[in-house]
Design a protein around this motif. Structure first.
Motif, PDB file in Angstrom:
ATOM      1  N   LEU A  67       0.842  -1.201   0.000  1.00  0.00           N
ATOM      2  CA  LEU A  67       0.000   0.000   0.000  1.00  0.00           C
ATOM      3  C   LEU A  67       0.870   1.242   0.000  1.00  0.00           C
ATOM      4  CD1 LEU A  67      -3.192   0.847   1.892  1.00  0.00           C
ATOM      5  CD2 LEU A  67      -1.253   2.378   2.161  1.00  0.00           C
ATOM      6  N   VAL A  68       0.600   2.145  -0.930  1.00  0.00           N
ATOM      7  CA  VAL A  68       1.279   3.436  -0.974  1.00  0.00           C
ATOM      8  C   VAL A  68       0.296   4.501  -0.501  1.00  0.00           C
ATOM      9  CG1 VAL A  68       2.398   5.174  -2.412  1.00  0.00           C
ATOM     10  CG2 VAL A  68       2.796   2.745  -2.863  1.00  0.00           C
ATOM     11  N   ASP A  69       0.648   5.159   0.585  1.00  0.00           N
ATOM     12  CA  ASP A  69      -0.159   6.247   1.134  1.00  0.00           C
ATOM     13  C   ASP A  69       0.291   7.547   0.479  1.00  0.00           C
ATOM     14  OD1 ASP A  69      -1.444   8.178   2.599  1.00  0.00           O
ATOM     15  OD2 ASP A  69      -0.587   7.618   4.544  1.00  0.00           O
ATOM     16  N   ALA A  70      -0.493   8.005  -0.507  1.00  0.00           N
ATOM     17  CA  ALA A  70      -0.195   9.250  -1.215  1.00  0.00           C
ATOM     18  C   ALA A  70      -1.230  10.312  -0.869  1.00  0.00           C
ATOM     19  CB  ALA A  70      -0.170   9.006  -2.722  1.00  0.00           C
ATOM     20  N   THR A  71      -1.794  10.233   0.331  1.00  0.00           N
ATOM     21  CA  THR A  71      -2.788  11.206   0.757  1.00  0.00           C
ATOM     22  C   THR A  71      -2.108  12.505   1.180  1.00  0.00           C
ATOM     23  OG1 THR A  71      -2.799  10.382   3.049  1.00  0.00           O
ATOM     24  CG2 THR A  71      -4.363   9.395   1.495  1.00  0.00           C
ATOM     25  N   HIS A  72      -2.909  13.517   1.414  1.00  0.00           N
ATOM     26  CA  HIS A  72      -2.413  14.862   1.717  1.00  0.00           C
ATOM     27  C   HIS A  72      -1.664  14.874   3.046  1.00  0.00           C
ATOM     28  CE1 HIS A  72      -2.448  19.250   2.205  1.00  0.00           C
ATOM     29  NE2 HIS A  72      -2.713  19.294   0.912  1.00  0.00           N
ATOM     30  N   PRO A  73      -0.575  15.662   3.157  1.00  0.00           N
ATOM     31  CA  PRO A  73       0.177  15.695   4.417  1.00  0.00           C
ATOM     32  C   PRO A  73      -0.635  16.183   5.608  1.00  0.00           C
ATOM     33  CG  PRO A  73       0.934  17.403   2.890  1.00  0.00           C
ATOM     34  CD  PRO A  73       0.066  16.479   2.111  1.00  0.00           C
ATOM     35  N   TYR A  74      -1.753  16.866   5.358  1.00  0.00           N
ATOM     36  CA  TYR A  74      -2.595  17.333   6.463  1.00  0.00           C
ATOM     37  C   TYR A  74      -3.715  16.347   6.799  1.00  0.00           C
ATOM     38  CZ  TYR A  74      -0.273  21.851   6.504  1.00  0.00           C
ATOM     39  OH  TYR A  74       0.674  22.848   6.628  1.00  0.00           O
ATOM     40  N   ALA A  75      -3.815  15.250   6.040  1.00  0.00           N
ATOM     41  CA  ALA A  75      -4.835  14.230   6.312  1.00  0.00           C
ATOM     42  C   ALA A  75      -4.265  13.191   7.268  1.00  0.00           C
ATOM     43  CB  ALA A  75      -5.295  13.586   5.003  1.00  0.00           C
ATOM     44  N   ALA A  76      -3.875  13.643   8.458  1.00  0.00           N
ATOM     45  CA  ALA A  76      -3.178  12.776   9.413  1.00  0.00           C
ATOM     46  C   ALA A  76      -4.039  11.596   9.855  1.00  0.00           C
ATOM     47  CB  ALA A  76      -2.737  13.600  10.621  1.00  0.00           C
ATOM     48  N   VAL A  77      -5.338  11.832  10.028  1.00  0.00           N
ATOM     49  CA  VAL A  77      -6.229  10.756  10.486  1.00  0.00           C
ATOM     50  C   VAL A  77      -6.296   9.637   9.450  1.00  0.00           C
ATOM     51  CG1 VAL A  77      -8.603  10.175  11.093  1.00  0.00           C
ATOM     52  CG2 VAL A  77      -7.584  12.283  11.964  1.00  0.00           C
ATOM     53  N   LEU A  96       4.289   8.074   0.638  1.00  0.00           N
ATOM     54  CA  LEU A  96       4.775   8.971  -0.399  1.00  0.00           C
ATOM     55  C   LEU A  96       4.754  10.386   0.174  1.00  0.00           C
ATOM     56  CD1 LEU A  96       5.687   9.667  -3.258  1.00  0.00           C
ATOM     57  CD2 LEU A  96       3.288   9.647  -3.966  1.00  0.00           C
ATOM     58  N   LEU A  97       5.917  10.969   0.348  1.00  0.00           N
ATOM     59  CA  LEU A  97       6.024  12.266   1.012  1.00  0.00           C
ATOM     60  C   LEU A  97       5.905  13.426   0.035  1.00  0.00           C
ATOM     61  CD1 LEU A  97       9.009  11.804   3.505  1.00  0.00           C
ATOM     62  CD2 LEU A  97       6.565  11.884   4.048  1.00  0.00           C
ATOM     63  N   ARG A  98       5.357  14.512   0.536  1.00  0.00           N
ATOM     64  CA  ARG A  98       5.412  15.792  -0.159  1.00  0.00           C
ATOM     65  C   ARG A  98       6.401  16.649   0.629  1.00  0.00           C
ATOM     66  NH1 ARG A  98       0.120  19.226  -1.728  1.00  0.00           N
ATOM     67  NH2 ARG A  98       0.176  17.706  -3.433  1.00  0.00           N
ATOM     68  N   PRO A  99       7.624  16.840   0.111  1.00  0.00           N
ATOM     69  CA  PRO A  99       8.641  17.577   0.872  1.00  0.00           C
ATOM     70  C   PRO A  99       8.184  18.982   1.237  1.00  0.00           C
ATOM     71  CG  PRO A  99       9.619  16.461  -1.004  1.00  0.00           C
ATOM     72  CD  PRO A  99       8.138  16.365  -1.178  1.00  0.00           C
ATOM     73  N   GLN A 100       8.618  19.435   2.414  1.00  0.00           N
ATOM     74  CA  GLN A 100       8.323  20.792   2.846  1.00  0.00           C
ATOM     75  C   GLN A 100       9.267  21.768   2.162  1.00  0.00           C
ATOM     76  OE1 GLN A 100       8.171  19.438   7.276  1.00  0.00           O
ATOM     77  NE2 GLN A 100       6.934  21.297   7.174  1.00  0.00           N
ATOM     78  N   LEU A 101       8.830  23.030   2.057  1.00  0.00           N
ATOM     79  CA  LEU A 101       9.647  24.071   1.454  1.00  0.00           C
ATOM     80  C   LEU A 101      10.125  25.039   2.523  1.00  0.00           C
ATOM     81  CD1 LEU A 101       7.619  24.961  -1.776  1.00  0.00           C
ATOM     82  CD2 LEU A 101       9.578  23.448  -1.563  1.00  0.00           C
ATOM     83  N   ASP A 102      11.260  25.649   2.267  1.00  0.00           N
ATOM     84  CA  ASP A 102      11.769  26.681   3.161  1.00  0.00           C
ATOM     85  C   ASP A 102      10.892  27.918   3.008  1.00  0.00           C
ATOM     86  OD1 ASP A 102      13.317  28.193   4.845  1.00  0.00           O
ATOM     87  OD2 ASP A 102      14.865  28.630   3.354  1.00  0.00           O
ATOM     88  N   SER A 103      10.272  28.351   4.078  1.00  0.00           N
ATOM     89  CA  SER A 103       9.326  29.481   4.006  1.00  0.00           C
ATOM     90  C   SER A 103       9.720  30.546   5.018  1.00  0.00           C
ATOM     91  CB  SER A 103       7.902  28.994   4.252  1.00  0.00           C
ATOM     92  OG  SER A 103       7.826  28.273   5.470  1.00  0.00           O
ATOM     93  N   PRO A 227       0.651  18.686  10.659  1.00  0.00           N
ATOM     94  CA  PRO A 227       0.324  18.064  11.951  1.00  0.00           C
ATOM     95  C   PRO A 227       1.465  17.248  12.552  1.00  0.00           C
ATOM     96  CG  PRO A 227      -0.855  16.980  10.148  1.00  0.00           C
ATOM     97  CD  PRO A 227      -0.248  18.221   9.591  1.00  0.00           C
ATOM     98  N   ARG A 228       2.379  16.761  11.719  1.00  0.00           N
ATOM     99  CA  ARG A 228       3.482  15.960  12.264  1.00  0.00           C
ATOM    100  C   ARG A 228       4.615  15.849  11.248  1.00  0.00           C
ATOM    101  NH1 ARG A 228      -0.141  11.260  11.158  1.00  0.00           N
ATOM    102  NH2 ARG A 228      -0.800  11.383  13.351  1.00  0.00           N
ATOM    103  N   GLU A 229       5.787  15.512  11.752  1.00  0.00           N
ATOM    104  CA  GLU A 229       6.913  15.187  10.886  1.00  0.00           C
ATOM    105  C   GLU A 229       6.761  13.729  10.458  1.00  0.00           C
ATOM    106  OE1 GLU A 229       9.347  17.109   9.780  1.00  0.00           O
ATOM    107  OE2 GLU A 229       8.664  18.901  10.860  1.00  0.00           O
ATOM    108  N   GLU A 230       6.973  13.437   9.174  1.00  0.00           N
ATOM    109  CA  GLU A 230       6.791  12.078   8.672  1.00  0.00           C
ATOM    110  C   GLU A 230       8.043  11.571   7.978  1.00  0.00           C
ATOM    111  OE1 GLU A 230       2.420  11.009   7.453  1.00  0.00           O
ATOM    112  OE2 GLU A 230       3.036  12.797   6.342  1.00  0.00           O
ATOM    113  N   GLN A 231       8.190  10.269   7.990  1.00  0.00           N
ATOM    114  CA  GLN A 231       9.247   9.604   7.247  1.00  0.00           C
ATOM    115  C   GLN A 231       8.619   8.910   6.036  1.00  0.00           C
ATOM    116  OE1 GLN A 231      12.532   9.890   8.134  1.00  0.00           O
ATOM    117  NE2 GLN A 231      11.727  11.280   9.708  1.00  0.00           N
ATOM    118  N   GLY A 232       9.338   8.881   4.935  1.00  0.00           N
ATOM    119  CA  GLY A 232       8.803   8.231   3.748  1.00  0.00           C
ATOM    120  C   GLY A 232       9.693   8.471   2.552  1.00  0.00           C
ATOM    121  N   LYS A 233       9.117   8.335   1.373  1.00  0.00           N
ATOM    122  CA  LYS A 233       9.868   8.461   0.128  1.00  0.00           C
ATOM    123  C   LYS A 233       9.326   9.600  -0.707  1.00  0.00           C
ATOM    124  CE  LYS A 233      11.000   3.503  -0.273  1.00  0.00           C
ATOM    125  NZ  LYS A 233      10.525   3.134   1.076  1.00  0.00           N
TER     126      LYS A 233
END
Length: 401
Positions: A67-77, A96-103, A227-233
């Motif tokens: 299973l590849v979880d490619a859901t939105h980074p804010y869909a923590a539930v 499947l991660l969406r990398p954060q950007l420097d803001s 909502p959280r820091e995640e590990q992934g690809k």
């Protein structure tokens, strides 16, 4: 081993294209009818629509599932439920991660409640680009009916939900992102917003374009933290991983957006150019095309920017007949996507206002003077530099007159 993808992001969509291009098969689950509508038919990809709870997720998995979880980074539930379902069934879970950007230079708050408190402490008109699920919480902002405009998905269910929260039509912009720097800038100016409320949706979610647009108009950016820091690809890492796991040969063709944009100059004199939509972006495109002699046809349901509309109706494929090029600038992501697909089929260059990845030509910033014409376009990562570069080039050309 069977492959299951829970999508809902542009990275998930891109991963599905990759699986199909490799000759693979996958069952893909999306939560909404809109999510299903923007997934073009792909060989080997079976799309399932509807929100699933933890038990329903477990029912489609087994020990022979990746299973590849490619859901939105804010869909923590949702991600929590997917992990639990994999633990229950023995399926392999991959994120499947969406990398954060420097803001830099933004105001960051931990959640929606904190955003409301910040807005109550800082007067100003705000453009909300945070989705529709938590809009009800924003009614806790003092004077919210006058202060807030929400940009949400253009689906009936979402608009009905917003209306049930008390948001009037004038407080809603119904469009599917991600959006270009230019479109974000136009929306901030049109709404008179001096605050942009958003989430760190990453590069694929148009976060960089939001930041650059806010800087251009001088708006404060209020960011709700993930909502959280995640590990992934990352997407490329996941593609390599799946290719190795399933023994796929990775296609040699480069993905859209990896090649530089060739500055082609052509004569438009008398050529049919079709513009779909009649908002501010469409109006600018029409003006430029007519300046260079194009025979422009405008197709739109209405004309908020006040330009003349030749066909007052929705898009029809027959509108593209005989067209030299097309511009998809409606306020409906699904319509723009369909125009792009039809143009690709008919080999018609198309500029898609709300999705650079679907564009096959790009409108430059025009610089004229001294009998010379120059065009400036970004490579897709430096939108904020385009206007500054064009200004300098115009000054040089004017000196040559």
């Amino acid at each position: 081993m069977k492959l299951v993808i829970f999508s809902g992001t542009s990275e998930g969509h891109a991963l599905c294209r990759f699986v199909s291009a490799c000759g693979g098969n996958a069952n893909v689950y999306v939560a909404t009818d809109y999510g299903a509508a923007v997934m073009e038919p792909m060989h080997g990809i079976t799309v399932h629509e509807g929100r699933l709870d933890a038990d329903a997720m477990a029912a489609v998995l087994d020990a022979d599932t990746l299973l590849v979880d490619a859901t939105h980074p804010y869909a923590a539930v949702v991600s929590d439920n997917l992990r639990a379902a994999c633990t229950q069934t023995g399926a392999q879970y991959e994120r499947l991660l969406r990398p954060q950007l420097d803001s830099k230079g933004v105001v960051t708050v931990p959640d929606t409640a904190a955003a409301v408190r910040w807005l109550n402490a800082h007067p100003g008109r705000a453009l909300l680009t945070v989705g529709s699920k938590e809009l009800l919480v924003y009614t806790g902002v003092r004077g919210w009916r006058e202060r807030l405009v929400a940009r949400v998905l253009p689906s009936v269910s979402v608009l009905e939900q917003c209306a049930s929260f008390g948001f009037a039509g004038a407080q809603m912009i119904a469009m599917q992102g991600p959006f270009s720097h230019e479109l974000n800038t136009a929306m901030l100016r049109q709404t008179g917003a001096d605050i942009l409320v958003t989430k760190d949706t990453g590069k694929a979610g148009g976060f960089a374009e939001k930041l650059s647009a806010a800087r251009e108009v001088g708006a404060t950016v209020l960011v709700i933290a993930r909502p959280r820091e995640e590990q992934g690809k990352t997407l490329s890492e996941m593609q390599d991983f799946l290719a190795a796991r399933f023994g796929w040969e990775i296609p040699t063709a480069k993905q859209p957006g990896t090649m530089p944009r060739f500055p082609l100059f052509v004569s438009l004199a008398g050529k049919k150019c079709v513009v779909f939509g009649a908002g501010n972006i469409a109006a600018r495109r029409v003006s430029v095309l007519r300046h260079f002699g194009a025979a422009v046809t405008v197709v739109a349901l209405e004309s908020p920017a006040g330009i003349a509309v030749d066909q007052v109706r929705g898009y029809e494929k027959s509108d593209l007949s005989g067209a030299f090029l097309a511009v998809a600038a409606t306020n409906d992501r699904a319509v723009n996507h369909r125009i792009a697909l039809d143009c690709e089929e008919m080999h018609i260059p198309c500029s898609v206002a709300d999705c650079a990845a679907e564009s096959t030509f790009f409108f430059p910033a025009i610089c004229e003077g001294g009998g010379l014409i120059a065009g400036v376009v970004s490579d897709g990562t430096a939108h904020g530099k385009t206007a500054a570069a064009a200004k300098r080039i115009r000054a040089v050309l004017e000196e040559m007159t």
